[in-house]
Design an enzyme around this catalytic site. Structure first.
Site: not given
Ligand SMILES: CC(C)(COP(=O)(O)OP(=O)(O)OC[C@H]1O[C@@H](n2cnc3c(N)ncnc32)[C@H](O)[C@@H]1OP(=O)(O)O)[C@@H](O)C(=O)NCCC(=O)NCCS
Length: 166
Positions: A105, A146
């Site tokens: 994202v 996840y």
């Molecule tokens: C991981 C990623 C896709 C999450 O997207 P996002 O839109 O920020 O996530 P959301 O807002 O939907 O979060 C959903 C829940 O997960 C939690 N969360 C999101 N990122 C998190 C992280 N890095 N560590 C712990 N919790 C996390 C949020 O706090 C939220 O919790 P809640 O429902 O209790 O409020 C985004 O941070 C990203 O693109 N990261 C960089 C790429 C990456 O690392 N991808 C994964 C590769 S394995």
């Protein structure tokens, strides 16, 4: 099976334009936009042609686009004219198993539930195609993300094993 786009949210931005965020599994992805997202989250650069082929050979490519809503008609703009703000892809045997890859994202849109919506919408789309076992490889720092979506580490002691080129 063509699945319809799903509008996840809409809002009026600072300039007074109405924007919507749309989940799609049928949008035509511009590889340059994917590269822009990978760069924005700090991932190492990969050859463009390889990213393109990986997308083409994936079972499902899921996208989040921000699109304009026409103020007169209320119609939603096409994803091809929108801004890519998230994507993910799945490889699959098309029957039993799918593995999710490259879930991103745009940092400017993180933390408001879009990552969660992207993954859950993708799982719903896989289930609609009768592919029910979904796996992924999580970086250490996103395990809680996840877990909150129901993914389990090492169920029944199963370990992910890797053979890297030496
Ligand atoms: C991981 C990623 C896709 C999450 O997207 P996002 O839109 O920020 O996530 P959301 O807002 O939907 O979060 C959903 C829940 O997960 C939690 N969360 C999101 N990122 C998190 C992280 N890095 N560590 C712990 N919790 C996390 C949020 O706090 C939220 O919790 P809640 O429902 O209790 O409020 C985004 O941070 C990203 O693109 N990261 C960089 C790429 C990456 O690392 N991808 C994964 C590769 S394995």
């Amino acid at each position: 099976l063509q699945q319809a786009d799903v509008q996840l949210s809409s809002k009026v931005d600072a300039s007074g334009k109405t924007k919507a965020i749309v989940f799609s599994t049928t949008a035509t992805l511009d590889v340059l936009e994917v590269e822009r997202l990978c760069e924005a989250v700090g991932w190492p650069e990969r050859p463009r042609e390889k990213i393109k082929r990986a997308l083409e050979n994936s079972f499902m490519v899921a996208t989040l686009y921000e699109v304009d809503i026409d103020p007169d008609t209320g119609n939603r703009g096409d994803t091809s004219k929108g801004r890519l703000i998230g994507c993910a892809r799945a490889t699959s045997d098309h029957v039993f198993n799918a593995t999710l890859w490259d879930i991103i994202v745009d940092p400017a849109y993180q933390g408001v539930g879009l990552g969660k919506a992207l993954v859950t919408s993708m799982i719903r789309s896989l289930l609609a195609r009768d592919v029910a076992n979904v796996t992924l490889f999580a970086d250490q720092d996103v395990i809680p993300f996840y877990r909150a979506l129901g993914f389990i580490i090492d169920p029944e002691g199963i370990k992910g094993m890797f053979l890297y080129p030496s």
